[in-house]
Design an enzyme around this catalytic site. Structure first.
Site, PDB file in Angstrom:
ATOM      1  N   HIS A 116     -16.560  37.953  26.727  1.00 28.37           N
ATOM      2  CA  HIS A 116     -16.835  38.474  28.105  1.00 28.37           C
ATOM      3  C   HIS A 116     -17.895  37.166  29.406  1.00 28.37           C
ATOM      4  O   HIS A 116     -17.664  38.374  30.300  1.00 28.37           O
ATOM      5  CB  HIS A 116     -17.310  39.571  28.271  1.00 28.37           C
ATOM      6  CG  HIS A 116     -18.598  39.719  27.448  1.00 28.37           C
ATOM      7  ND1 HIS A 116     -19.258  39.748  25.926  1.00 28.37           N
ATOM      8  CD2 HIS A 116     -19.717  39.167  27.947  1.00 28.37           C
ATOM      9  CE1 HIS A 116     -20.459  39.713  26.043  1.00 28.37           C
ATOM     10  NE2 HIS A 116     -20.949  39.497  27.482  1.00 28.37           N
ATOM     11  N   ASP A 146     -13.693  39.584  21.036  1.00 29.15           N
ATOM     12  CA  ASP A 146     -15.337  38.844  22.214  1.00 29.15           C
ATOM     13  C   ASP A 146     -15.371  37.101  22.009  1.00 29.15           C
ATOM     14  O   ASP A 146     -16.544  37.080  21.672  1.00 29.15           O
ATOM     15  CB  ASP A 146     -16.258  39.381  21.916  1.00 29.15           C
ATOM     16  CG  ASP A 146     -16.873  39.477  23.524  1.00 29.15           C
ATOM     17  OD1 ASP A 146     -16.078  38.631  24.351  1.00 29.15           O
ATOM     18  OD2 ASP A 146     -18.082  39.957  23.372  1.00 29.15           O
ATOM     19  N   SER A 224     -26.138  36.631  26.508  1.00 31.05           N
ATOM     20  CA  SER A 224     -24.607  36.605  25.933  1.00 31.05           C
ATOM     21  C   SER A 224     -24.162  35.613  25.479  1.00 31.05           C
ATOM     22  O   SER A 224     -24.034  34.521  26.546  1.00 31.05           O
ATOM     23  CB  SER A 224     -23.956  37.755  26.682  1.00 31.05           C
ATOM     24  OG  SER A 224     -24.278  39.037  26.354  1.00 31.05           O
TER      25      SER A 224
END
Length: 375
Positions: A116, A146, A224
């Site tokens: 993402h 992901d 992230s």
């Protein structure tokens, strides 16, 4: 009168003895119990040392930081009208820049991050620890799990991080997160492993099949894709998302990371390039430990309860039936429905799998030729 003088003499003698005894006692007390030094005295400063555990965190950060990267992903964001203006009049398309983190796992420039972070990006820029900025290309990606592998080209060997063993991590262990929160630059936070095998049906609108590590090491937007480390400086997870019940976009000490053992199981396929393909079993499942499974006449237990078998699927061809409870997949214990889906997706398409299941309290072992999931 004579009697009063005698009493006064005795009283005076008692006072003098008491004073002498008190003075000697105080003197001995001073010798045996020296006064506590002031907070600013030399003796206190001389005894002050940095605790060994504090030095350990600092040393891990120094070793790990050079292998952690900042990611800037530029996306084109245009509505249909803006797209027309671009095609007919050459108007520039509006762009949006996203930020994230990653880490180098091979010294020839291979980087792991979350999918993402770079999804839909036209241009990906990697910021190294020495302030060098390089353009990256996407080698392989797995939108469902992901994960993404990026590559930068450079003439020098880059620092790397080693993979740890996320299965060996225990609740209560220390954890260290490094990343680029809010684009501020490299940031180190420390916390604990708060839980393992946290499962969610969806994460930020995406279906989730992961069993996450929960940590109190503070994670914020921009973290992230960055590493979650153990006290040996090895990667035990990839920081992925945060939980904030108020819906705010900042961390409150409840963060989640993809276990590195899941990543290791998929790394070869990510390195092959393109979008990772997943295996297909062809069942609808529910966790067998939920109380509502009692309506199927089954006692709640760990495992994956088969609610439905799709016709002509690998499961149907192998004889798996609704009501079966799968307890092992390729030798690995199955604790829940999501757990089974994850193990199937990690398996290679068209590979043979061995499934152990309970049917009417009887243990059966079945071989299944898996298919390929249509993504």
């Amino acid at each position: 009168m004579k009697r009063m003088l005698t009493i006064f003499a005795v009283f005076s003698l008692a006072l003098m003895c008491g004073y002498k005894l008190g003075k000697e006692s105080a003197h001995k007390s001073v010798k045996s119990n020296p006064p506590t030094p002031s907070l600013f005295s030399d003796s206190v400063v001389a005894r002050t040392e940095t605790p060994s555990w504090q030095k350990a965190f600092a040393n891990i950060a120094k070793r790990a930081e050079p292998a952690v990267v900042h990611i800037r992903a530029v996306r084109v964001v245009a509505d249909p009208f803006e797209q027309l203006l671009h095609e007919f009049f050459g108007e520039p398309l509006p762009r949006r820049e996203g930020i994230g983190s990653g880490f180098i796992f091979r010294n020839d420039g291979y980087i792991l991050t979350n999918f993402h972070v770079i999804e839909g990006a036209r241009n990906i820029r990697i910021g190294l620890h020495d302030k060098t900025e390089l353009t990256a290309t996407t080698v392989g990606a797995d939108p469902w799990l992901d994960l993404a592998v990026l590559k930068v080209n450079t003439n020098k060997l880059l620092p790397t991080l080693e993979f740890g063993d996320s299965d060996a991590v225990e609740v209560g262990d220390w954890a260290i997160a490094i990343g680029n929160p809010f684009g501020l630059g490299q940031t180190v936070t420390i916390g604990f492993i708060n839980a393992k095998e946290r499962e969610f049906e969806s994460v930020e609108g995406r279906r989730s099949v992961h069993s996450y590590i929960q940590t109190s090491a503070l994670i914020n937007p921009g973290n992230s894709g960055g590493p979650l480390l153990d006290l040996n400086g090895r990667v035990i997870g990839i920081n992925t998302f945060i939980y904030n019940p108020a819906g705010e976009r900042f961390g409150i000490g409840i963060g989640f990371a993809i276990p590195i053992n899941t990543v290791k199981a998929l790394l070869d396929r990510l390195m092959r390039g393109g979008i990772v393909e997943h295996a297909y079993l062809g069942v609808v499942v529910e966790s067998a430990d939920k109380p509502e499974v009692a309506r199927y006449g089954i006692k709640p237990r760990e495992g994956a309860l088969i609610l439905k078998v799709h016709p002509q699927s690998p499961a149907a061809n192998a004889g798996i039936q609704a009501g079966d409870i799968i307890i092992r997949f390729n030798g690995k214990p199955i604790h829940s429905g999501i757990n089974l889906i994850r193990e199937v997706w990690i398996a290679e398409p068209y590979s043979e799998a061995v499934i152990e299941l309970l049917r009417n309290e009887q243990l059966l072992k079945i071989k299944v030729r898996l298919g390929r999931a249509q993504m």
